[in-house]
Design an enzyme around this catalytic site. Structure first.
Site, PDB file in Angstrom:
ATOM      1  N   ASP A   1     -50.879  -5.777 -30.755  1.00 25.92           N
ATOM      2  CA  ASP A   1     -50.478  -5.982 -29.366  1.00 25.92           C
ATOM      3  C   ASP A   1     -49.477  -4.888 -29.002  1.00 25.92           C
ATOM      4  O   ASP A   1     -48.683  -4.450 -29.849  1.00 25.92           O
ATOM      5  CB  ASP A   1     -49.791  -7.344 -29.186  1.00 25.92           C
ATOM      6  CG  ASP A   1     -50.658  -8.501 -29.655  1.00 25.92           C
ATOM      7  OD1 ASP A   1     -51.857  -8.509 -29.326  1.00 25.92           O
ATOM      8  OD2 ASP A   1     -50.136  -9.395 -30.345  1.00 25.92           O
TER       9      ASP A   1
ATOM     10  N   ASP B   1     -55.743  -5.362 -28.977  1.00 21.91           N
ATOM     11  CA  ASP B   1     -55.574  -6.809 -28.950  1.00 21.91           C
ATOM     12  C   ASP B   1     -54.907  -7.181 -27.628  1.00 21.91           C
ATOM     13  O   ASP B   1     -55.368  -6.815 -26.567  1.00 21.91           O
ATOM     14  CB  ASP B   1     -54.779  -7.265 -30.169  1.00 21.91           C
ATOM     15  CG  ASP B   1     -54.930  -8.768 -30.444  1.00 21.91           C
ATOM     16  OD1 ASP B   1     -55.668  -9.434 -29.708  1.00 21.91           O
ATOM     17  OD2 ASP B   1     -54.310  -9.264 -31.384  1.00 21.91           O
TER      18      ASP B   1
ATOM     19  N   ASP C   1     -48.386 -10.814 -26.240  1.00 20.75           N
ATOM     20  CA  ASP C   1     -48.684 -12.124 -26.800  1.00 20.75           C
ATOM     21  C   ASP C   1     -47.387 -12.809 -27.217  1.00 20.75           C
ATOM     22  O   ASP C   1     -46.488 -12.174 -27.788  1.00 20.75           O
ATOM     23  CB  ASP C   1     -49.625 -12.004 -27.997  1.00 20.75           C
ATOM     24  CG  ASP C   1     -51.078 -11.818 -27.570  1.00 20.75           C
ATOM     25  OD1 ASP C   1     -51.327 -11.673 -26.352  1.00 20.75           O
ATOM     26  OD2 ASP C   1     -51.958 -11.817 -28.449  1.00 20.75           O
TER      27      ASP C   1
ATOM     28  N   ARG D   1     -57.043 -14.054 -19.750  1.00 25.35           N
ATOM     29  CA  ARG D   1     -55.722 -14.344 -20.318  1.00 25.35           C
ATOM     30  C   ARG D   1     -54.605 -13.728 -19.494  1.00 25.35           C
ATOM     31  O   ARG D   1     -53.904 -12.820 -19.938  1.00 25.35           O
ATOM     32  CB  ARG D   1     -55.635 -13.866 -21.767  1.00 25.35           C
ATOM     33  CG  ARG D   1     -56.579 -14.578 -22.699  1.00 25.35           C
ATOM     34  CD  ARG D   1     -56.344 -14.175 -24.154  1.00 25.35           C
ATOM     35  NE  ARG D   1     -57.306 -14.814 -25.045  1.00 25.35           N
ATOM     36  CZ  ARG D   1     -57.371 -14.619 -26.363  1.00 25.35           C
ATOM     37  NH1 ARG D   1     -56.511 -13.787 -26.930  1.00 25.35           N
ATOM     38  NH2 ARG D   1     -58.275 -15.243 -27.091  1.00 25.35           N
TER      39      ARG D   1
END
Length: 430
Positions: A208, A247, A251, A303
């Site tokens: 990430d 990714d 997150d 997301r």
């Protein structure tokens, strides 16, 4: 002096050459304002504001950044990033590419031949090529994974501060501020094939651009995060699946808590923001309290965010789906035991995307929403979801079990939409 060092020096000189009547604002010791979201709870978030002069750094390359981060130490520190720092560089500052990390005989061609589902089957990859992939991946991780410890502030100087190719990881740390910084292209050279993911298998990447893992009291403000330079949509297809290289953009997982993300821009990416990483992670109950306000999500497939367990306040955000979007899936994901309180958010989409597409649920039961604008018109996302869900998703209720009390002024969706378009992202005035 090397050319790149000369460029950096000139850039620093330019930042110093401001008119005599102007005073450059130093945001490096600023702390999170009172009541500004969940990160203001339980003592607030001050980052490295208590750092002494010996622990205030201006860094221009990866080596300097690594020294300043001090292995993720908890010593109060302020790190100012000037210009562009490339994490994929060696200790002399020379550029590294995927071939430089490759070891033990790994090659993508051999990897694809070894684990082709038609011959390998549905078992996880194992054996020499998977071991070589892991060894190669470990060499890249040594360069690009950058641990951020407690009591740290990281800020970009000026309007063009960039961290390229790196993965900032705030792991089991408390009291961190990251502001005015572009985070770009956390590119994984060695994705792993996961044959049982999603029924058809998928490629799993490692990095990430910013990962909060067991992190508490974190303020992320005026960042821009994207895949700029290597969009996944331009990667090839292997085993009938896109060969993903990235990714998440941000997150927030593994029991992270008390986080505020404000005035930031997330763009040109598939899975932008995951809050809570597993349906069975019941230890996340009572945690993952996150505020997202005045952020822009542009050209994001899904997301934005997807939430498990957390109490998430989502207000005054702007969503832009481009006219040529062909792979858009959803924006707000309602997953296991999530409690999303969404207020006054604005969505812009092309004609083939409907309001019913904006919310998707997996095992979620509740969504509070009010003041939503969809292409300039007020809509009730909850009512639309319940009326038009595919039957595979359960109806949602409006009772999320809590009411936000920590927040800045909540503007109308229309007013916030304009302000976020002008002011979100790195290089904009905080």
């Amino acid at each position: 002096m090397r050319k790149r060092h000369l460029v950096v020096a000139l850039g620093l000189l330019g930042m110093l050459c401001v008119p005599a009547h102007a005073e450059a604002r130093d945001i490096s010791r600023e702390t999170l304002p009172p009541n500004d979201g969940w990160a203001a709870a339980a003592g607030g978030t001050t980052g490295g504001a208590a750092a002494d002069d010996a622990h205030v750094y201006t860094v221009t390359d990866r080596a300097g950044l690594v020294r300043a981060l001090d292995g993720g130490s908890d010593t109060p520190k302020i790190i100012k990033i000037a210009g562009t720092i490339d994490a994929n560089t060696d200790d002399d500052g020379d550029r590294l590419d995927c071939a430089d990390y490759t070891t033990d005989g790994y090659s993508l061609r051999k990897y694809l031949a070894a684990y082709d589902p038609r011959t390998w089957g549905a078992a996880k990859p194992s054996g020499p090529q998977e071991e070589a992939r892991q060894a190669s991946a470990a060499r890249q991780a040594e360069r690009v994974v950058l641990p951020v410890g407690s009591n740290t502030t990281i800020v970009g100087l000026g309007s063009k501060a960039v961290l390229k190719g790196g993965s900032l990881q705030v792991s089991d740390a408390d009291n961190v501020i990251i502001r005015n910084l572009e985070l770009r292209d956390a590119y994984d050279c060695f994705p792993v094939w996961q044959p049982n993911t999603g029924g058809l298998g998928d490629w799993k990447t490692a990095y990430d651009t910013l990962w909060l893992r067991g992190a508490t009291h974190v303020w992320v403000d005026h960042i821009t995060a994207s895949d700029k330079g290597h969009p996944d949509e331009k990667e090839p297809t292997y085993f009938a699946r896109n060969y993903l290289r990235h990714d998440g953009l941000l997150d927030i997982t593994n029991g992270s808590d008390l986080v505020t993300v404000s005035w930031s821009r997330f763009a040109d990416h598939d899975k932008a923001m995951l809050i809570g990483n597993g349906d069975t992670a019941t230890g996340d109950r009572g945690k993952l309290r996150v505020t997202l306000h005045h952020n822009e999500f542009e050209s994001v497939v899904q997301r934005a965010p997807r939430v498990r367990f957390g109490q998430v306040h989502l207000y005054n955000n702007r969503y832009v789906v481009p006219d040529d979007a062909h792979d858009y899936r959803y924006s707000v994901g309602v997953s296991t035991e999530s409690a999303i309180h969404a207020e006054n958010n604005a969505f812009h989409t092309p004609g083939h995307i409907e309001a019913a597409d904006l919310v998707k649920s997996w095992n979620g039961t509740a969504l509070h929403q009010s003041g939503t604008l969809f292409n300039g018109y007020p809509v009730d996302l909850l009512a639309i979801h319940n009326a038009y869900n595919s039957g595979s998703e359960r109806d949602l209720t409006a009772d999320v079990g809590w009411t936000p009390t920590l927040h800045t002024k909540i503007d109308s969706a229309e007013a916030a939409d304009r302000e976020v378009a002008r002011g979100a992202g790195a290089g904009r005035t905080p």
